[in-house]
Write a protein that holds these residues in place. Structure first.
Motif, mmCIF file in Angstrom:
data_model
loop_
_atom_site.group_PDB
_atom_site.id
_atom_site.type_symbol
_atom_site.label_atom_id
_atom_site.label_comp_id
_atom_site.label_asym_id
_atom_site.label_seq_id
_atom_site.Cartn_x
_atom_site.Cartn_y
_atom_site.Cartn_z
ATOM 1 N N LEU A 182 1.002 -1.182 -0.044
ATOM 2 C CA LEU A 182 0.009 0.032 -0.087
ATOM 3 C C LEU A 182 0.774 1.319 -0.151
ATOM 4 C CD1 LEU A 182 -2.848 -0.937 2.448
ATOM 5 C CD2 LEU A 182 -2.953 -0.944 0.084
ATOM 6 N N LEU A 183 2.024 1.281 0.712
ATOM 7 C CA LEU A 183 2.976 2.207 0.697
ATOM 8 C C LEU A 183 3.712 2.762 -0.717
ATOM 9 C CD1 LEU A 183 4.959 2.155 4.096
ATOM 10 C CD2 LEU A 183 3.266 4.046 3.211
ATOM 11 N N ASP A 184 3.968 1.659 -1.438
ATOM 12 C CA ASP A 184 4.214 1.834 -2.676
ATOM 13 C C ASP A 184 3.259 2.293 -3.637
ATOM 14 O OD1 ASP A 184 6.167 1.026 -4.874
ATOM 15 O OD2 ASP A 184 4.527 0.016 -5.596
ATOM 16 N N THR A 185 1.982 1.694 -3.490
ATOM 17 C CA THR A 185 0.939 2.183 -4.243
ATOM 18 C C THR A 185 0.716 3.804 -3.949
ATOM 19 O OG1 THR A 185 0.000 -0.043 -4.392
ATOM 20 C CG2 THR A 185 -1.663 1.873 -4.803
ATOM 21 N N ASN A 186 0.844 4.158 -2.847
ATOM 22 C CA ASN A 186 0.507 5.373 -2.377
ATOM 23 C C ASN A 186 1.424 6.279 -2.890
ATOM 24 O OD1 ASN A 186 0.861 7.683 -0.135
ATOM 25 N ND2 ASN A 186 -1.112 7.259 0.077
ATOM 26 N N GLU A 187 2.841 6.036 -2.769
ATOM 27 C CA GLU A 187 3.927 6.789 -3.353
ATOM 28 C C GLU A 187 3.827 7.190 -4.996
ATOM 29 O OE1 GLU A 187 8.832 6.751 -3.671
ATOM 30 O OE2 GLU A 187 7.681 5.011 -2.660
ATOM 31 N N ARG A 188 3.348 5.778 -5.615
ATOM 32 C CA ARG A 188 3.097 6.031 -7.188
ATOM 33 C C ARG A 188 2.068 7.135 -7.329
ATOM 34 N NH1 ARG A 188 5.141 1.903 -10.422
ATOM 35 N NH2 ARG A 188 3.189 2.124 -11.652
ATOM 36 N N SER A 189 0.855 6.924 -6.552
ATOM 37 C CA SER A 189 -0.022 7.912 -6.791
ATOM 38 C C SER A 189 0.195 9.298 -6.410
ATOM 39 C CB SER A 189 -1.309 7.513 -5.725
ATOM 40 O OG SER A 189 -1.851 6.351 -6.039
ATOM 41 N N GLU A 190 0.993 9.640 -5.469
ATOM 42 C CA GLU A 190 1.607 10.970 -5.151
ATOM 43 C C GLU A 190 2.298 11.345 -6.276
ATOM 44 O OE1 GLU A 190 3.633 10.528 -1.430
ATOM 45 O OE2 GLU A 190 1.757 11.088 -0.178
ATOM 46 N N LYS A 191 3.350 10.537 -6.877
ATOM 47 C CA LYS A 191 4.153 11.132 -8.063
ATOM 48 C C LYS A 191 3.232 11.432 -9.241
ATOM 49 C CE LYS A 191 8.316 8.395 -6.700
ATOM 50 N NZ LYS A 191 9.179 7.377 -7.177
ATOM 51 N N LEU A 192 2.255 10.568 -8.996
ATOM 52 C CA LEU A 192 1.285 10.613 -10.503
ATOM 53 C C LEU A 192 0.745 12.036 -10.517
ATOM 54 C CD1 LEU A 192 -0.266 9.846 -13.197
ATOM 55 C CD2 LEU A 192 -1.619 8.485 -11.638
ATOM 56 N N ILE A 193 0.265 12.423 -9.093
ATOM 57 C CA ILE A 193 -0.616 13.445 -9.094
ATOM 58 C C ILE A 193 0.432 14.801 -8.967
ATOM 59 C CG2 ILE A 193 -1.732 14.813 -7.075
ATOM 60 C CD1 ILE A 193 -2.990 12.221 -5.980
ATOM 61 N N ASP A 194 1.328 14.602 -8.505
ATOM 62 C CA ASP A 194 2.414 15.626 -8.771
ATOM 63 C C ASP A 194 2.877 15.796 -10.159
ATOM 64 O OD1 ASP A 194 2.814 15.957 -6.053
ATOM 65 O OD2 ASP A 194 4.320 14.653 -5.595
ATOM 66 N N GLY A 195 3.043 14.918 -10.978
ATOM 67 C CA GLY A 195 3.400 15.183 -12.564
ATOM 68 C C GLY A 195 2.221 15.611 -12.990
ATOM 69 N N LEU A 196 1.100 15.467 -12.954
ATOM 70 C CA LEU A 196 -0.170 16.156 -13.372
ATOM 71 C C LEU A 196 -0.379 17.426 -13.146
ATOM 72 C CD1 LEU A 196 -2.884 13.124 -12.961
ATOM 73 C CD2 LEU A 196 -2.209 13.950 -15.119
ATOM 74 N N LEU A 197 0.107 17.754 -11.880
ATOM 75 C CA LEU A 197 0.100 19.118 -11.326
ATOM 76 C C LEU A 197 0.901 19.979 -12.304
ATOM 77 C CD1 LEU A 197 -1.051 18.716 -7.813
ATOM 78 C CD2 LEU A 197 -2.354 19.583 -9.535
ATOM 79 N N VAL A 198 2.240 19.352 -12.301
ATOM 80 C CA VAL A 198 3.373 20.111 -12.981
ATOM 81 C C VAL A 198 2.981 20.200 -14.282
ATOM 82 C CG1 VAL A 198 5.787 19.995 -13.497
ATOM 83 C CG2 VAL A 198 4.948 19.464 -11.260
ATOM 84 N N LEU A 199 2.365 19.368 -15.058
ATOM 85 C CA LEU A 199 2.027 19.291 -16.329
ATOM 86 C C LEU A 199 1.103 20.346 -16.499
ATOM 87 C CD1 LEU A 199 2.599 17.956 -19.200
ATOM 88 C CD2 LEU A 199 0.742 16.242 -18.468
ATOM 89 N N ALA A 200 0.098 20.596 -15.698
ATOM 90 C CA ALA A 200 -1.108 21.585 -15.850
ATOM 91 C C ALA A 200 -0.508 22.907 -15.668
ATOM 92 C CB ALA A 200 -2.215 21.171 -14.976
ATOM 93 N N ARG A 201 0.538 23.048 -14.827
ATOM 94 C CA ARG A 201 1.174 24.169 -14.463
ATOM 95 C C ARG A 201 2.017 24.769 -15.816
ATOM 96 N NH1 ARG A 201 5.607 25.577 -10.003
ATOM 97 N NH2 ARG A 201 6.078 27.817 -10.734
ATOM 98 N N SER A 202 2.757 23.984 -16.349
ATOM 99 C CA SER A 202 3.444 24.220 -17.307
ATOM 100 C C SER A 202 2.734 24.499 -18.739
ATOM 101 C CB SER A 202 4.773 23.179 -17.621
ATOM 102 O OG SER A 202 3.884 21.964 -17.864
ATOM 103 N N ASP A 203 1.554 23.950 -18.885
ATOM 104 C CA ASP A 203 0.846 24.084 -19.983
ATOM 105 C C ASP A 203 0.155 25.403 -19.890
ATOM 106 O OD1 ASP A 203 1.178 21.802 -21.300
ATOM 107 O OD2 ASP A 203 -0.583 20.935 -20.569
ATOM 108 N N ARG A 204 -0.070 25.978 -18.768
ATOM 109 C CA ARG A 204 -0.873 27.322 -18.617
ATOM 110 C C ARG A 204 0.417 28.303 -18.954
ATOM 111 N NH1 ARG A 204 -2.016 26.089 -13.371
ATOM 112 N NH2 ARG A 204 -0.864 27.572 -12.573
ATOM 113 N N GLY A 205 1.767 28.065 -19.180
ATOM 114 C CA GLY A 205 2.588 29.031 -19.391
ATOM 115 C C GLY A 205 3.155 29.692 -18.033
ATOM 116 N N LEU A 206 4.041 30.581 -18.212
ATOM 117 C CA LEU A 206 4.951 30.990 -17.127
ATOM 118 C C LEU A 206 4.096 32.079 -16.283
ATOM 119 C CD1 LEU A 206 8.419 30.783 -18.435
ATOM 120 C CD2 LEU A 206 7.207 29.006 -17.208
ATOM 121 N N ALA A 207 3.994 32.141 -14.989
ATOM 122 C CA ALA A 207 3.428 33.372 -14.282
ATOM 123 C C ALA A 207 4.554 34.414 -14.209
ATOM 124 C CB ALA A 207 3.034 32.788 -12.949
#
Length: 380
Positions: free
Chosen positions: A205-230
């Motif tokens: 479960l910890l391994d699954t939790n870590e993978r989920s956190e990495k996935l969410i972090d990656g999606l948030l970074v992707l969304a942020r970069s797609d919006r351009g630079l503040a």
């Protein structure tokens, strides 16, 4: 060819066609003209200026003074037509030059609103959608175009604001329950009476939790970069590369992969956090998708080039690696989330750069990332 040049050429061309047609009409009308019947007689005067005497249709040539010149009707007509033709051509050429200049000036005034629209579009960024054209003038087609563009910017600004709020809320709402889950699992595993089965389940479960956190972090970074630079600030990309290489050293030792870094001073204007994500994703991908005893080479000169050894990558599969969640079949057993190269490409585009890849001879991948350099060098 620019639109202003094309409009000027069209204007000058239409003017020349109309001028040639007018000259042709005048020449045709002159051809139908019948000069004085019987001819014209002129007499030279001391000032050497021809003097028209009169009609001499009723006089014999012998009755004229000795210094009198006699022209037939055909000669008078031919001389008049030749004179009119050459004078008309010269006048047309002079008028054509003036027409080209006027066409250039008029085209510039007509296209001025389009330049205003283009300038406004160039100033726009994802975080700076407050620019508007606000074109003044009569309600013509250009005014309608400018108003339509302003309306589109209003809708885009509203959409980007909504997306920004959604990403911020999602970042909090998604990370909080994962953090709670991780804490509960760690507490359960720390219990003295935890059985081996519970510990195995908790580790999974910890391994699954870590993978989920990495996935969410990656999606948030992707969304942020797609919006351009503040915001933008000077960032030494070579220092970012060296820091990320040190961060990946432990992972490289675990995977038995060597990392070699060769850089020069390289200053860019951008977001240091996103640039660190770009370099970090490149290095982690190069280490994770490698083989024991393999190597990773990082070069920063005209562009950032990361080369790694590893399994053979088909050339036709390389473009798909930049799409989210797209991985080669033999890579699905790794700890990656499938967003690494997608984030790299998105961050590069946010910095007006580009990212591309090609298979490495003998296995592995070569990734080229170009981020515009500011041209500033640190004093040596």
């Amino acid at each position: 060819m620019k639109l202003r040049t094309r409009l000027t050429a069209w204007y000058a061309g239409v003017f020349l066609i109309a001028g040639v047609a007018l000259i042709g009409l005048n020449y045709w009308l002159l051809a139908e003209w019948t000069p004085l019947a019987g001819g014209v007689a002129t007499r030279a005067i001391p000032a050497q200026t021809p003097e028209v005497a009169s009609r001499f249709s009723t006089l014999e040539a012998a009755q004229l003074p000795a210094d009198t010149l006699v022209f037939t009707a055909d000669q008078v007509k031919a001389d008049a037509m030749n004179t009119v033709l050459w004078q008309s051509v010269i006048a047309l050429l002079v008028a054509a030059v003036i027409a080209v200049w006027l066409g250039w000036v008029v085209a510039g005034r007509v296209l001025a609103p389009l330049h205003s629209i283009t300038t406004t579009a160039h100033r726009l960024e994802a975080e700076r959608l407050d620019q508007r054209i606000e074109l003044d003038g009569p309600p013509d087609e250009l005014k309608e175009l400018a108003d339509t563009f302003d309306g589109m910017l209003d809708r885009l600004a509203s959409s980007f604001d909504s997306q920004k709020r959604f990403v911020a809320n999602a970042s909090h709402e998604l990370r909080t329950p994962l953090a709670v889950q991780r804490t509960l699992i760690e507490v359960a595993l720390a219990a003295p009476d935890a059985s081996d089965e519970v510990r195995r389940l908790g580790a999974h479960l910890l391994d699954t939790n870590e993978r989920s956190e990495k996935l969410i972090d990656g999606l948030l970074v992707l969304a942020r970069s797609d919006r351009g630079l503040a915001t933008r600030e000077p960032v030494w990309l070579d220092e970012v590369v060296e820091d990320e290489a040190e961060s990946c050293a432990a992972l490289a030792d675990e995977k038995k992969v060597t990392i070699e870094v060769r850089t020069r001073r390289y200053l860019v204007d951008g977001d240091p956090v996103l640039l660190a994500q770009l370099v970090g994703n490149l290095l982690r991908n190069a280490v994770l998708y490698n083989v024991p005893g393999g190597s990773v080479t990082v070069e920063l000169d005209q562009e950032l080039v990361v080369t790694n050894t590893g399994p053979t990558v088909p050339a036709q599969a390389v473009p798909g690696l930049f799409e989210p969640f797209r991985r080669l079949r033999d890579r699905t057993g790794t700890a990656g989330s499938g967003l690494g190269l997608s984030i790299v490409q998105s961050v590069a585009r946010a910095h007006q750069g580009s990212a591309k890849a090609r298979p490495n001879g003998g296995g592995g991948l070569v990734v080229h990332v170009r981020v515009p350099e500011t041209g500033v060098r640190q004093a040596s």
